[in-house]
Structure formats: structure tokens, C-alpha cells
Design an enzyme around this catalytic site. Structure first.
Site, PDB file in Angstrom:
ATOM      1  N   TYR A 124       0.830  -1.213   0.000  1.00 20.07           N
ATOM      2  CA  TYR A 124       0.000   0.000   0.000  1.00 20.07           C
ATOM      3  C   TYR A 124       0.862   1.259   0.000  1.00 20.07           C
ATOM      4  O   TYR A 124       0.409   2.326   0.395  1.00 20.07           O
ATOM      5  CB  TYR A 124      -0.936   0.006   1.217  1.00 20.07           C
ATOM      6  CG  TYR A 124      -2.071  -0.986   1.127  1.00 20.07           C
ATOM      7  CD1 TYR A 124      -2.113  -1.958   0.144  1.00 20.07           C
ATOM      8  CD2 TYR A 124      -3.116  -0.946   2.035  1.00 20.07           C
ATOM      9  CE1 TYR A 124      -3.140  -2.872   0.072  1.00 20.07           C
ATOM     10  CE2 TYR A 124      -4.165  -1.857   1.967  1.00 20.07           C
ATOM     11  CZ  TYR A 124      -4.164  -2.820   0.983  1.00 20.07           C
ATOM     12  OH  TYR A 124      -5.203  -3.723   0.911  1.00 20.07           O
ATOM     13  N   LYS A 173       4.620 -14.519   3.364  1.00 18.58           N
ATOM     14  CA  LYS A 173       4.760 -15.403   2.197  1.00 18.58           C
ATOM     15  C   LYS A 173       6.240 -15.440   1.841  1.00 18.58           C
ATOM     16  O   LYS A 173       6.647 -15.201   0.693  1.00 18.58           O
ATOM     17  CB  LYS A 173       3.886 -14.856   1.050  1.00 18.58           C
ATOM     18  CG  LYS A 173       3.734 -15.803  -0.126  1.00 18.58           C
ATOM     19  CD  LYS A 173       2.898 -17.039   0.170  1.00 18.58           C
ATOM     20  CE  LYS A 173       2.815 -17.941  -1.039  1.00 18.58           C
ATOM     21  NZ  LYS A 173       2.213 -19.255  -0.740  1.00 18.58           N
ATOM     22  N   ASP A 206      -1.508 -18.256   2.652  1.00 21.06           N
ATOM     23  CA  ASP A 206      -2.521 -19.149   2.067  1.00 21.06           C
ATOM     24  C   ASP A 206      -2.958 -20.194   3.076  1.00 21.06           C
ATOM     25  O   ASP A 206      -4.144 -20.449   3.285  1.00 21.06           O
ATOM     26  CB  ASP A 206      -2.010 -19.781   0.768  1.00 21.06           C
ATOM     27  CG  ASP A 206      -0.562 -20.248   0.855  1.00 21.06           C
ATOM     28  OD1 ASP A 206       0.120 -19.895   1.825  1.00 21.06           O
ATOM     29  OD2 ASP A 206      -0.125 -20.979  -0.052  1.00 21.06           O
ATOM     30  N   ASP A 230      -4.985  -6.427   5.811  1.00 20.99           N
ATOM     31  CA  ASP A 230      -6.248  -5.851   5.351  1.00 20.99           C
ATOM     32  C   ASP A 230      -7.243  -6.982   5.053  1.00 20.99           C
ATOM     33  O   ASP A 230      -8.400  -6.966   5.491  1.00 20.99           O
ATOM     34  CB  ASP A 230      -5.983  -5.015   4.097  1.00 20.99           C
ATOM     35  CG  ASP A 230      -7.149  -4.109   3.751  1.00 20.99           C
ATOM     36  OD1 ASP A 230      -8.115  -4.054   4.524  1.00 20.99           O
ATOM     37  OD2 ASP A 230      -7.091  -3.461   2.687  1.00 20.99           O
TER      38      ASP A 230
END
Ligand code: NAD
Length: 368
Positions: A124, A173, A206, A230
């Protein structure tokens, strides 16, 4: 002790839910002087800007704010007030507790977790560009710094300690985004070593989504980067009962702004229909933040008992589809009045109804 708090009513249902929250705050007996300032549509009309400098000055001066949702104008050239507020005040930690209240509106009545999201960088950062002249390829920059990563993971461990939470899970990740994800992962591991009293582990994003959809009761504090946070915080709000009951807080150095997860829901504006609980639970978080623990416990208990009784609840907690036992829907103001009535009557010293099973970590054998 008396507190001065900036109050931003906001847009759409904002003025209704902030009035409800103020009514409940006043019922606690804690002395709060509200400094009401406008941001959003009203401020555009009056000052030509959705975020006049007086709003920022007021929050910097008072160190505390209760905020209603603010509409992001589409196509007007104004960017999001919410993003601007976070950036200008360096509100780096977005904290969203997801607690199933009285088992209503959720398939996971034992959910009781908190998502701590880094709110200033990551994907962001707003650094995006076209790769070619024909605009057939685009790139965005995922900014991860050691400074911001250290700051947010430290915040998560300190929060866990202060709020008597038991366990911190980092979500990233790093297996694919080895540099950015790896930097966040390293910051987390080194910080975890400084908090040996708080068990810590990691999940890939995930795998975390799958784990949450199956058994959210096994997680306690989740700390993660901006985009993952988010998404996870909305997912967790849904697991715990929906937008109507999901509060949030934004913390900077010496500043705290409390706002619900939901937006301004323009279609319900002015109808006295919206669920006031998310904004009321923002008051609970505010009171807890300033150390008014008994008042905070009273607010939470009054909300819990009102929802459990199901005599005076708004449409989202009353209607078929949301509950196996539908009841007539009450108004926003009626529900706030009922919660405020209960605040001085409830027993804040009986243990908070925290579900069993929360916070002992997930099953490490189920890692993807
Ligand atoms: P929204 O959260 O305003 O509404 C989505 C739907 O959720 C509503 O139509 C309603 O059905 C339900 N809902 C939301 N709050 C509720 C409540 N308190 N009680 C009962 N039902 C409720 O999301 P949106 O429609 O995507 O956004 C509307 C505006 O709000 C947009 O301009 C958006 O940018 C803004 N927004 C602001 C904030 C903020 O100020 N922090 C956060 C999210 C969205």
C-alpha cells in the site's frame, strides 16, 4: 482522571453510530470531554477539503480520537481520508479484535483473536507505474523495511503481554517473496526470541486462510504486513459475526484512533437502522487503552448481555439468515439506549465471557 477525545462523526451512518457510542461512553461515568471535528463530506462542503488541518491538530493535541466511517469520494480527485489520516499521523499499527459475541451471527462462537496489521508500507505504499507506453504491463512496489517490521512485531508482542493474550502468529509469504517476506520473517523471529514468555509461530498466508476458515478458535494474536492484514482482518470480522460488531484501533507513537471496521453504509444513512455495536466496542478499546479497565469491562459485558438477550438488537443480529431464532429488529438508537442502561448494572468483576480454547496456536502439522 478526565480525558479529552477528538470525535469525528464521519459520513453516512457515522453520525448515528458515533452518537450511540458517545451515549454508552457517557454511561460509564468516565469523564470524557469530546472535541467534535468534521472530516469527510461535511468538511468538503465547509472547508473544501475532506481532511482539514484542524482535524490532525486536534488528534495530535488530544492523543485520542473516536472516529466514525468516512466515505471515499469516487472520481472527485480526493484520495481516501482514511489512508491520509494513517499516513499523516504515522498510525502504523492497525489492531482489529475479532471476538464472537454471545455466539450470535457466527458459525464460530469460540472465535477470539486479534489481527495486528502494519499500516504504513508494504503493497500500500502507493508506488506504482506502467512498464510500457501501451499500458500493457504494470508494476507496484512492495516496500518492507526493517524499521517498520521491528516496530509492528514489537507492538504485537507488547500488545499480547498487556492484554493477557497467549500466543503470537506471524503471517507472511517468505517462501515466494524471499526478500520482502524474508525481511519481515527475520524481524519476527528475532523479536520473538526477546519475548520467551509468549509462544510464537508462523504461517504462510494461504495456509493461514485455510486454518482460519476451519478453526479460528486456535489463533490469538496474528501479526502481518499491510495487504495480508487488510484481507485477514475482514475475513476475521466475518468469522466473528460481521461488520456490525467489528471494532478497530489505529496506534501511532503516543496517538490512538478508534474506528469500526465497517464503512459509511450510505444506503442506511439517516434511517436509525445501523448496528451501533462496532462503534460502541471502539469505546471499549479506547477505555482499555487509557487504563479504564473496569469501565471497558462494563461496556463489553453490557454489549454481550444485550446481544445474548436478543430483545433489543438491530436488523443484522435479528433477522433470519443471521440467527436461527429471528426477533423483530430494533433501531440503532434503541440498541444503544439498552446497552447504556445496562452499563452501570452489569458486574464487571465476573470473568469476561472469553471462550475456551482460544489462543493455543494452530496445528503445525497442517502447514502447506
Ligand atoms: P460498508 O461497510 O459501508 O457497507 C457494506 C455493507 O455492510 C452495508 O451495505 C451494510 O449492509 C453492512 N453494514 C456496514 N456497517 C453496518 C452496520 N454498522 N450495521 C449494519 N450493517 C452494516 O462498505 P462499503 O459499502 O464498501 O463502503 C461504503 C463507504 O465507506 C465507501 O465510501 C468506503 O470507501 C467507505 N469506507 C470507510 C471506512 C472508514 O472510514 N474506515 C472503512 C470502509 C469503507
Amino acid at each position: 482522571m478526565s480525558y479529552r477525545v477528538t470525535l469525528i462523526p464521519g459520513d453516512g451512518i457515522g453520525p448515528e453510530v458515533t452518537a450511540a457510542a458517545r451515549r454508552v461512553a457517557d454511561a460509564t461515568g468516565v469523564s470524557i470531554e469530546w472535541e467534535v471535528v468534521d472530516a469527510g463530506e461535511k468538511a468538503i462542503e465547509r472547508d473544501g477539503s475532506p481532511l482539514p488541518s484542524g482535524v490532525l491538530e486536534s488528534i495530535r493535541h488530544n492523543h485520542l480520537a473516536l472516529k466514525g466511517p468516512i466515505t471515499t469520494p469516487i472520481g472527485s480527485g480526493f484520495r481516501s481520508v482514511n489512508v491520509a489520516l494513517r499516513q499523516q499521523l504515522d498510525l502504523y499499527a492497525s489492531v482489529r479484535p475479532a471476538r464472537a459475541i454471545a455466539g450470535e451471527g457466527t458459525r464460530f462462537p469460540e472465535t477470539d483473536l486479534v489481527v495486528v496489521r502494519e499500516a504504513t508500507e508494504g503493497l500500500y505504499s502507493g508506488v506504482e507505474h506502467w512498464v510500457d507506453r501501451d499500458h500493457t504491463a504494470a508494476e507496484t512496489v512492495n516496500v518492507i523495511t526493517r524499521k517498520a517490521s521491528d516496530r509492528i512485531v514489537r507492538f504485537a508482542f507488547e500488545y499480547a503481554r498487556r492484554e493477557h493474550r497467549h500466543h503470537v502468529t506471524a503471517v507472511h509469504k517468505a517462501n515466494i517473496m524471499k526478500t520482502t517476506g524474508g525481511l519481515f520473517q527475520t524481524a519476527f523471529r528475532e523479536m520473538a526470541a526477546k519475548y520467551p514468555d509468549i509462544p510464537a509461530d508462523e504461517r504462510l498466508i494461504d495456509n493461514m486462510c485455510m486454518q482460519l476458515a476451519k478453526k479460528p478458535e486456535e489463533y490469538d494474536v496474528i501479526v502481518t504486513t499491510n495487504l495480508f492484514g487488510d484481507i485477514l482482518s475482514d475475513l476475521c470480522a466475518g468469522l466473528a459475526g460481521g461488520l456490525g460488531v467489528a471494532p478497530g484501533a489505529l496506534y501511532g507513537e503516543n496517538l490512538a484512533v478508534f474506528e469500526p471496521v465497517h464503512g459509511s453504509a450510505p444506503k442506511y444513512a439517516g434511517q436509525d437502522k445501523a448496528d451501533p455495536v462496532a462503534e460502541i466496542l471502539c469505546v471499549e478499546l479506547l477505555l482499555r487503552h487509557v487504563g479504564e479497565t473496569e469501565a471497558a469491562d462494563r461496556v463489553f459485558r453490557a454489549v454481550w448481555e444485550t446481544i445474548a438477550e436478543k430483545k433489543v438488537v438491530t436488523y443484522d443480529l435479528a433477522l433470519p439468515g443471521y440467527t436461527p431464532h429471528p426477533v423483530p429488529a430494533s433501531s440503532c438508537s434503541a440498541m444503544a439506549k439498552e446497552i447504556a442502561r445496562k452499563v452501570p448494572l452489569v458486574d464487571p468483576h465476573s470473568p469476561l465471557p472469553r471462550p475456551s480454547g482460544a489462543g493455543h496456536g494452530g496445528d503445525p502439522h497442517l502447514e502447506a
